[in-house]
Scaffold this motif. Structure first.
Motif, PDB file in Angstrom:
ATOM      1  N   ALA A   1      -3.765  11.474   0.378  1.00  0.00           N
ATOM      2  CA  ALA A   1      -3.113  10.807   1.335  1.00  0.00           C
ATOM      3  C   ALA A   1      -3.052   9.396   1.131  1.00  0.00           C
ATOM      4  CB  ALA A   1      -3.400  11.110   2.655  1.00  0.00           C
ATOM      5  N   ASP A   2      -4.309   8.900   0.643  1.00  0.00           N
ATOM      6  CA  ASP A   2      -4.466   7.494   0.229  1.00  0.00           C
ATOM      7  C   ASP A   2      -4.524   7.262  -1.049  1.00  0.00           C
ATOM      8  OD1 ASP A   2      -4.770   6.663   2.993  1.00  0.00           O
ATOM      9  OD2 ASP A   2      -6.833   7.302   2.775  1.00  0.00           O
ATOM     10  N   TYR A   3      -3.572   7.988  -2.057  1.00  0.00           N
ATOM     11  CA  TYR A   3      -3.453   7.690  -3.387  1.00  0.00           C
ATOM     12  C   TYR A   3      -2.943   6.524  -3.970  1.00  0.00           C
ATOM     13  CZ  TYR A   3       1.870   8.129  -3.408  1.00  0.00           C
ATOM     14  OH  TYR A   3       3.006   7.736  -3.299  1.00  0.00           O
TER      15      TYR A   3
ATOM     16  N   ASP B   1      -9.473  -1.918  -2.743  1.00  0.00           N
ATOM     17  CA  ASP B   1      -8.687  -0.384  -1.768  1.00  0.00           C
ATOM     18  C   ASP B   1      -9.322   0.739  -2.432  1.00  0.00           C
ATOM     19  OD1 ASP B   1      -7.097  -2.471  -0.574  1.00  0.00           O
ATOM     20  OD2 ASP B   1      -5.212  -2.075  -1.766  1.00  0.00           O
ATOM     21  N   CYS B   2      -9.248   1.118  -3.461  1.00  0.00           N
ATOM     22  CA  CYS B   2     -10.003   2.280  -4.041  1.00  0.00           C
ATOM     23  C   CYS B   2     -11.146   2.291  -3.609  1.00  0.00           C
ATOM     24  CB  CYS B   2     -10.061   2.057  -5.735  1.00  0.00           C
ATOM     25  SG  CYS B   2      -8.613   2.398  -6.686  1.00  0.00           S
TER      26      CYS B   2
ATOM     27  N   ASP C   1       0.929  -1.445   0.066  1.00  0.00           N
ATOM     28  CA  ASP C   1       0.029  -0.177   0.038  1.00  0.00           C
ATOM     29  C   ASP C   1       0.777   1.363  -0.001  1.00  0.00           C
ATOM     30  OD1 ASP C   1      -2.314  -1.468  -0.061  1.00  0.00           O
ATOM     31  OD2 ASP C   1      -2.611  -1.039   2.197  1.00  0.00           O
ATOM     32  N   ARG C   2       2.018   1.292   0.432  1.00  0.00           N
ATOM     33  CA  ARG C   2       2.838   2.220   0.576  1.00  0.00           C
ATOM     34  C   ARG C   2       4.200   2.204  -0.241  1.00  0.00           C
ATOM     35  NH1 ARG C   2      -0.448   6.101   1.249  1.00  0.00           N
ATOM     36  NH2 ARG C   2      -1.605   5.951   3.179  1.00  0.00           N
TER      37      ARG C   2
ATOM     38  N   ARG D   1     -14.722   6.201   2.208  1.00  0.00           N
ATOM     39  CA  ARG D   1     -14.559   6.987   3.488  1.00  0.00           C
ATOM     40  C   ARG D   1     -14.528   8.461   2.782  1.00  0.00           C
ATOM     41  NH1 ARG D   1      -9.972   3.591   4.430  1.00  0.00           N
ATOM     42  NH2 ARG D   1      -8.650   5.238   3.577  1.00  0.00           N
TER      43      ARG D   1
ATOM     44  N   ARG E   1     -12.640   1.223  -0.865  1.00  0.00           N
ATOM     45  CA  ARG E   1     -12.516   1.560   0.569  1.00  0.00           C
ATOM     46  C   ARG E   1     -12.114   3.082   0.681  1.00  0.00           C
ATOM     47  NH1 ARG E   1     -11.080  -3.894   1.406  1.00  0.00           N
ATOM     48  NH2 ARG E   1      -8.828  -3.184   0.912  1.00  0.00           N
ATOM     49  N   VAL E   2     -11.229   3.671  -0.074  1.00  0.00           N
ATOM     50  CA  VAL E   2     -10.803   5.019  -0.155  1.00  0.00           C
ATOM     51  C   VAL E   2     -11.902   5.814  -0.437  1.00  0.00           C
ATOM     52  CG1 VAL E   2      -9.123   6.695  -0.943  1.00  0.00           C
ATOM     53  CG2 VAL E   2      -8.498   4.481  -0.104  1.00  0.00           C
TER      54      VAL E   2
ATOM     55  N   SER F   1      -7.517  13.754   2.463  1.00  0.00           N
ATOM     56  CA  SER F   1      -7.526  12.559   2.850  1.00  0.00           C
ATOM     57  C   SER F   1      -7.457  11.771   1.648  1.00  0.00           C
ATOM     58  CB  SER F   1      -8.867  12.360   3.654  1.00  0.00           C
ATOM     59  OG  SER F   1      -8.765  10.810   4.157  1.00  0.00           O
TER      60      SER F   1
END
Length: 184
Positions: free
Chosen positions: A88-90, A64-65, A22-23, A71, A67-68, A85
């Motif tokens: 930050a979760d790009y 994952d997309c 993820d990062r 939110r 979920r982001v 936000s």
């Protein structure tokens, strides 16, 4: 056949064993294949074909997309905070752009393509929300700005993997270009 069933049912869990992707990690691009710590035999057992692996990765990225975006859509804070936000979760959006729209094994799966379209539509709607609040420009189509966000995310992901920027710099760079462009 049994291996195919296992790969499809356990994809989410199996992908989790491959490491936290993820990062991005600076300076580890050359070690990317070794980082997960699993053997090629285990990888082949979990995903009997390259297509199974790529499709499992696509499902994880799409999840994952989702979920982001869920939110961000539910966030009632000021649009500046919602965008911060999202930016930050790009990483999932960088991976979405790169994998779902470029990888041929995914393009042949109608479900992945349909989910990618839905995610892009939701991203456009979030951008429209930003336009409606005055945070984002209204003189450009929301689809252009959403595509720009995904393109910036992909660029930040690649530059971070290559060591040209730090992982903590990427969200600020994305937001800066998205909000202010490249003008001095």
């Amino acid at each position: 056949m049994e291996a195919e069933g296992r790969a499809e049912e356990g994809d989410e869990q199996d992908l989790g064993t491959l490491g936290n992707a993820d990062r991005p990690r600076v300076g580890q691009h050359h070690r990317k294949r070794r980082r997960p710590g699993i053997s090629r035999a285990t990888l082949v057992r979990l995903f009997p074909t390259r297509q199974h692996l790529v499709q499992a990765m696509a499902r994880k990225i799409l999840d994952d997309c989702d979920r982001v975006l869920t939110r961000a859509e539910a966030d009632t804070a000021a649009m500046e905070q919602v965008l911060a936000s999202l930016v930050a979760d790009y990483p999932p959006f960088a991976q979405l752009w790169n994998l779902v729209y470029v990888e041929p094994d995914v393009l042949g799966v109608p479900e992945a393509s349909a989910r990618a379209e839905t995610i892009f539509t939701r991203t456009v709607e979030l951008v429209q929300r930003g336009q409606d609040t005055g945070l984002l420009r209204k003189d450009m189509p929301a689809s252009w700005l959403a595509s720009t966000f995904c393109g910036l995310a992909e660029t930040a992901w690649e530059l971070t993997l290559e060591g040209h920027m730090g992982p903590r710099q990427a969200p600020d760079f994305i937001a800066s270009i998205l909000l202010r462009g490249a003008a001095a």
